[in-house]
Every structure is written in C-alpha cells, then in structure tokens.
Write a protein that holds these residues in place. Structure first.
Motif, PDB file in Angstrom:
ATOM      1  N   LYS A  77       0.839  -1.222   0.000  1.00  0.00           N
ATOM      2  CA  LYS A  77       0.000   0.000   0.000  1.00  0.00           C
ATOM      3  C   LYS A  77       0.870   1.267   0.000  1.00  0.00           C
ATOM      4  N   ARG A 101      -0.181   3.671   3.013  1.00  0.00           N
ATOM      5  CA  ARG A 101       0.336   3.151   4.291  1.00  0.00           C
ATOM      6  C   ARG A 101       1.717   3.727   4.601  1.00  0.00           C
ATOM      7  N   GLU A 102       2.491   3.968   3.552  1.00  0.00           N
ATOM      8  CA  GLU A 102       3.881   4.400   3.736  1.00  0.00           C
ATOM      9  C   GLU A 102       4.340   5.146   2.477  1.00  0.00           C
TER      10      GLU A 102
END
Ligand code: CP
Length: 308
Positions: A80, A84-85
């Motif tokens: 992701k 997410r990051e």
C-alpha cells in the motif's frame, strides 16, 4: 565504492551500454539450465508491483531465479505504497534487506522518489511514463530477426502517446533505427517526448496521420499496442472509434515486405489494434519478443548487480 545505477528510463543507458546488455542477453539465452553460472547467488531482488502483470512479473521472477538470487514478490495490497507508507520510506526499508528492486508503479514521479531514496539499484518495470525493459526486449527482437539494428525501419501504428511508444522513441533512433509513427493527431507522442528524442540524436522521428498513405515498402518491423491502457477505461469508445483505421491487419501488412516482422508488447486486444491473422501469422514475432523480456532482463540485472 561504485555509485549505484538505476534503470528508470531508457535514457539512463548509453548506446554502448545497451549494446553490451544485448551481447550479454544473447550469450545468456544460449546458456540456461543447471550448469549455467549464477552470478547473483545469495542476493535477494524485490519485485514490487502496483499493477497486474503476466510477462513482467514472470520474466523477472525467472530471471532472478536463474541468476541464482531470490525473487521477493510484493503486491500493492500488502505494501500500500503512498497510503500506508511513502515511496521514500518503502525504498529506505527495502534497501536494508535486498540488493535490488524491480518496481512497477503507477506514477513515474513516485518511482523517481523511490529510486532517489533507495541505496540499491532500482529497475522500472513500467510506469505511466516509460516501459524501458519492454523497449530493450523489442529492439533485441528486431536485432535478432533483422541481423542488426543499424538502418532498420520501425513503423509504430496506433496510440503513440503511451509509455511503450515513449521508451521506443527515446531508444530506437540512438541505436540507428529509423522510426515512423502513424497515429491520429490526438494520440501522437507529446511535443516534449519528440523534442527529447531529437536532442538524443539519431534519425529524426517521422509522424504521419494517414494509415492508407504511409509507405511501408521499407518497413522492417510494424509495432502496435493496445488502444486503451490501464486507467483509460472511461475513454474506451472514443479511442476505439479514433483508432480503428489504424488496425494492424492483413491488408496493411500486405503493403510491407515479407521480411517485415510484427511486434506487440502484449497483452493484445485481438480484433482491435491487431487481428488474429496477423498476430498468429508467419510475420508475427510477438512471442519471441515476450521471451526476450527474460533474456534482456537477466542481462540487465547481471550488468547492474554483478559488476560491469
Ligand atoms: N508487456 C508487459 O509488460 O506485459 P505485462 O503487463 O503482462 O507485464
């Protein structure tokens, strides 16, 4: 310590380096199986994919395995990246585990940010901007079928404002290949890409709009690609209507010499940009082209990771 090299664009490689990679690819092609050397033994290469893939994923997985390394595949559902990051943090973390990253990302800008933060080599496995490994395999295929690239004539027909066409335009002329683009004005390469190709040198790219009048008598390869790429579904009807006159079919191929091969990066939409008769016909080199993804990517990874 040598600086790490990335392959984000075909312009990251000098002509001599492409020729070196082609020579190595031809050698590796004839040297497979259990006795083949494994120059990347003990290494791990991450394969990071945000888009679906058959050829790129399979050919890189096999390439990494045959070179003796471990392929670590990660789909976007788990990583992701971007939500997410950040791409930079993913790159920093992966660089602590692996010796190289092959990445298929939606955005070329994200790939650039990823590569800037990575401390290991990064290979572009397709972005919205370029598909450099595809162009390397395409030109290796033309080289093999035509007995060399200098003076060959490649005619690209259809949607020419995409990543595959861009990589071809930025590589083929530098290798001595004359390129003619045949496309509707709305689907022509951008002025920026054409200007970049001109700055890089080689025979000037010719852009034509009338598929009936274009001279195919000297063509060594006719190349086409899908009319609706990833993320363009809303434009499907308009694209099909505009591009149908540019279909690569038997009537068009009859205007080219028998030696002329047909290339398509695949997957194809049979009956749209190319007909069954052409794709399955004697001049089609599309499955040699797909196979060459493996050989040229093995050569590229060996060249990048096992010392040049
Ligand atoms: N030509 C190509 O890149 O195919 P895939 O999308 O299946 O990898």
């Amino acid at each position: 310590m040598a600086m790490k090299r990335d392959l984000l664009s075909v312009t990251d490689l000098a002509v001599g380096e492409v020729q070196e990679i082609f020579r190595l690819a031809k050698t590796l092609k004839g040297r497979r199986g259990p006795e083949a050397p494994q120059p990347l033994l003990g290494q791990t290469i991450a394969l990071l994919f945000q888009h679906p893939s058959l050829r790129t994923k399979a050919s890189f997985d096999v390439a990494v395995h045959e070179l003796g390394a471990h392929p670590l595949y990660m789909g976007n559902d788990e990583v992701k990246m971007g939500t997410r990051e950040s791409p930079a943090d993913v790159a920093r973390v992966l660089s602590r585990y692996v010796q190289g990253v092959v990445a298929r990302l939606r955005s070329h800008a994200e790939l650039q940010a990823f590569a800037d933060a990575a401390t290991v080599p990064v290979v572009n496995a397709l972005t919205d901007g370029e598909h450099p490994c595809q162009a390397l395999a395409d030109l290796l295929t033309l080289d093999e079928h035509s007995g060399g690239l200098a003076g060959r004539h490649l005619v690209y027909i259809g949607d020419a404002d995409n990543n595959v066409a861009t990589s071809l335009l930025l590589l083929a002329p530098r290798l001595g290949v004359q390129v003619t683009i045949v496309c509707p004005a709305a689907y022509a390469p951008s002025g920026e890409v054409l200007a970049h190709a001109k700055r890089l040198g080689g025979a000037p790219v010719v852009v034509e709009h009338d598929p009936q009048r274009v001279n195919l008598a000297g063509a060594d390869a006719i190349y086409t690609d899908v009319w609706v790429s990833m993320g363009q579904d809303a434009e499907t009807a308009a694209r099909k209507a505009a591009l149908m006159p540019y279909q690569v079919n038997a009537a068009l191929l009859q205007r080219a010499p028998e030696r002329c091969i047909v290339l398509h990066c695949l997957p194809a939409k049979r009956g749209q940009e190319i007909t069954d008769a052409v794709l399955d016909g004697p001049q089609s080199a599309v499955f040699d082209q797909a196979e060459n993804r493996l050989h040229v990517q093995k050569a590229l990874l060996q060249w990048l990771l096992a010392g040049r």
